[in-house]
Each structure stands twice: as structure tokens, then as C-alpha cells.
Design an enzyme around this catalytic site. Structure first.
Site, mmCIF file in Angstrom:
data_model
loop_
_atom_site.group_PDB
_atom_site.id
_atom_site.type_symbol
_atom_site.label_atom_id
_atom_site.label_comp_id
_atom_site.label_asym_id
_atom_site.label_seq_id
_atom_site.Cartn_x
_atom_site.Cartn_y
_atom_site.Cartn_z
ATOM 1 N N LYS A 67 4.059 -0.670 -6.611
ATOM 2 C CA LYS A 67 3.014 -1.154 -5.566
ATOM 3 C C LYS A 67 1.942 -1.885 -6.359
ATOM 4 C CE LYS A 67 4.317 2.223 -1.992
ATOM 5 N NZ LYS A 67 3.936 2.932 -0.885
ATOM 6 N N ASP A 103 1.051 0.666 4.517
ATOM 7 C CA ASP A 103 0.931 2.173 4.566
ATOM 8 C C ASP A 103 0.043 2.846 5.356
ATOM 9 O OD1 ASP A 103 3.176 2.588 2.839
ATOM 10 O OD2 ASP A 103 2.058 2.405 1.169
#
Ligand code: ATR
Length: 282
Positions: A67, A103
Site C-alpha cells: 500500500k 479503507d
């Protein structure tokens, strides 16, 4: 529109449930496309992202440990990714790699859906853990105006780093202060890997929490973690980790395939079956 392919990039990536989610939506919406797992080792990730335009994919999800590398590959990350320095959703736009972090959105969307009034009168929250997931959750709670957030972590220095990064309203607290912090909190979130199958149990005594508090566990294997079971046994509101996984997938699918998909009971059932969980649908 021609056949489109997207993928989830990780290392390892075999465990990723993202293909199940996106393939369910592709079939449900009768869209011609595919979604596959793409294992990219750390030493190849920078080159893979640099050449993403030639990969044949229209976009990707990004999971552990890539990420941060995904964020670094972006010229114009969205504000959430820019703050967290981590991106989990990528797409090509005019040949250029774009990205965002969903997220935070996934965490909040599932909480809003599970306990629509959670934010009303919520004052303080306890976040257990200090990794990437914990940072995303702290960011989410600040966005929703929580005044006091305690970050409690085995390694106190990591919690202190988060407190310093976010500043006012966010404090680090040692694990042994947890009982006192829980008494104050209207929400506790487990963002550690504790309680996940194969990991040690998370030993938290919820008996001091107020009766209207919420316990959110981002672990979803098993779906009904001991923490959630204990919350339900006390009559507290329990929010499982599967919904966050499902909701964080929505914006990416929309970018790649042009339709905003729904997180339905049918989708949840597909995942539950795969997880082998008989867990309750919360
Ligand atoms: P992620 O970025 O996915 O959130 P991570 O950075 O590996 O993952 O974070 C895992 C979290 O679980 C950390 O808060 C970790 O605590 P430390 O910072 O002290 O390592 C926590 N964790 C993992 N195993 C643990 C254990 N056995 N006891 C207590 N905390 C644990």
C-alpha cells in the site's frame, strides 16, 4: 465497452478474498470483465506500478505489503491516501496511474450501516493497535468529529507516533491502562491482528464499558471473534470486520467497471461460505 480486467496486488496474495467480491458483482451486474490475484514480490513492485499502463489491467486493489509503494507511485493521490501515505485502490486515467485509499470509507460505511446512530453523542474511542489499519481508523474517527481517541498498543512508541502525527485529541496509552480507558469510551475498535485464527487471543475485559457502547473488530477470520462474542454476551453492539472488507471494495469497482455496486446480503453470504463461518449476520 470492451472486456476489462482488474486485480489485487499483494505478496502473498493467495488468501485475498477480493476476487470473490468483484467476481460476484461482475456476474450480478452482467459486466464482461475479470478480477484476478497478482502476486508481486517487493523487489518488483516499483517497476510493476511504473509499467501498470502496459499490464492490461484497468486498475487494482493493493494489499499488504504494497500500500505504501502504491501511494509513492501516484502523482495525485486523494486526500485520504495522501494523509495515510498508503493507497489500496488504483485505476488508469488517460494512461496515468491514479489512486485513493478506501479503507477509511469502508470502515465508516460499515459502521454507519451497522449502527446508524453510533456517532450521536459518541465522545471517546479506544483504538487497539498502531499499524496501518489503526492509522486509517484514527483518521476515520477524527473525520467524524470524535473528540478523544486513545491509541492503545503493545509497543507504546508506535501508539505515540500516531498520537504525534494526528495531534490534538489523539493520545497514546499503555496496554495496562485499557480498563480505565474503556470505561470512558463509547466505541472500541480492535485494529490488531489478535483474535485472528492462528494468532493469540485478544484479552480485553469489556465489563466496564457502558451498556450502549460499540465493539468493532476488523478481524474477520473468524467472523465471530472472541471479542465480539464477549461484546454480544454483555449486550453491547458488536460490529464485525467483514463489512469493512466489502465496503472498501465498492469505490474501486465503480472506477473500473462504471457501476456502483451494492453490498448485499447475497454478497455477504458468498464470503461467509468461503470463510466457512457460521457466524451471525450483523
Ligand atoms: P497493519 O498495518 O495491517 O495494521 P501491523 O503494522 O503489523 O499491521 O500491526 C499489527 C498490530 O497488531 C500492531 O499494533 C501490533 O502491535 P505492536 O505494534 O506492538 O507490534 C499488534 N499485535 C500483533 N501481535 C500482537 C501480540 N501478540 N500482542 C499484542 N499486539 C499484537
Amino acid at each position: 465497452v470492451s472486456f476489462r480486467r482488474a486485480c489485487v496486488i499483494g505478496h502473498p496474495v493467495a488468501h485475498s478474498r477480493s476476487p470473490l467480491i468483484h467476481k460476484h458483482w461482475l456476474a450480478e451486474l452482467k459486466i464482461e470483465g475479470d478480477y484476478v490475484r497478482q502476486d508481486v514480490p517487493p523487489e518488483q513492485i516499483a517497476a510493476f506500478l511504473k509499467n501498470f499502463g502496459g499490464s492490461g489491467f484497468v486498475g487494482a486493489n493493493v494489499t499488504v505489503p504494497h500500500k505504501e509503494a502504491a501511494f509513492r507511485a501516484l502523482k495525485r493521490p486523494d486526500p485520504v491516501a495522501a494523509h495515510l501515505k498508503a493507497a489500496n485502490t488504483l485505476w488508469l486515467e488517460n494512461g496515468e496511474l491514479n489512486g485513493m485509499n478506501t479503507d477509511v470509507y469502508g470502515f465508516l460505511a460499515h459502521l454507519d450501516e451497522s449502527v446508524p446512530d453510533w456517532n450521536r453523542g459518541a465522545r471517546s474511542a479506544v483504538v487497539l493497535g498502531a499499524g496501518g489499519a489503526a492509522r486509517a481508523i484514527v483518521y476515520a474517527l477524527i473525520q467524524r468529529g470524535l473528540e478523544k481517541i486513545y491509541v492503545v498498543n503493545r509497543t507504546l512508541e508506535r501508539a505515540e507516533a500516531i498520537a504525534q502525527e494526528f495531534g490534538k485529541g489523539v493520545s497514546a496509552a499503555a496496554w495496562n491502562t485499557l480498563p480505565a480507558k474503556l470505561r470512558e469510551a463509547s466505541l472500541v475498535v480492535n485494529a490488531t491482528s489478535l483474535g485472528m485464527s492462528g494468532q493469540p487471543q485478544l484479552d480485553v475485559d469489556l465489563k466496564r464499558m457502558r451498556a450502549d457502547s460499540i465493539v468493532y473488530d476488523i478481524v474477520y477470520v473468524p467472523l465471530e471473534t472472541p471479542l465480539l462474542a464477549s461484546a454480544r454476551a454483555r449486550g453491547l453492539r458488536a460490529v464485525d470486520g467483514l463489512g469493512m472488507l466489502l465496503h472498501q471494495a465498492v469505490p474501486g469497482f465503480e472506477k473500473w467497471f462504471g457501476v456502483r455496486p451494492k453490498v448485499s446480503h447475497a454478497l455477504r453470504a458468498v464470503l461467509l461460505q468461503d470463510l466457512g463461518a457460521k457466524g451471525r449476520a450483523s
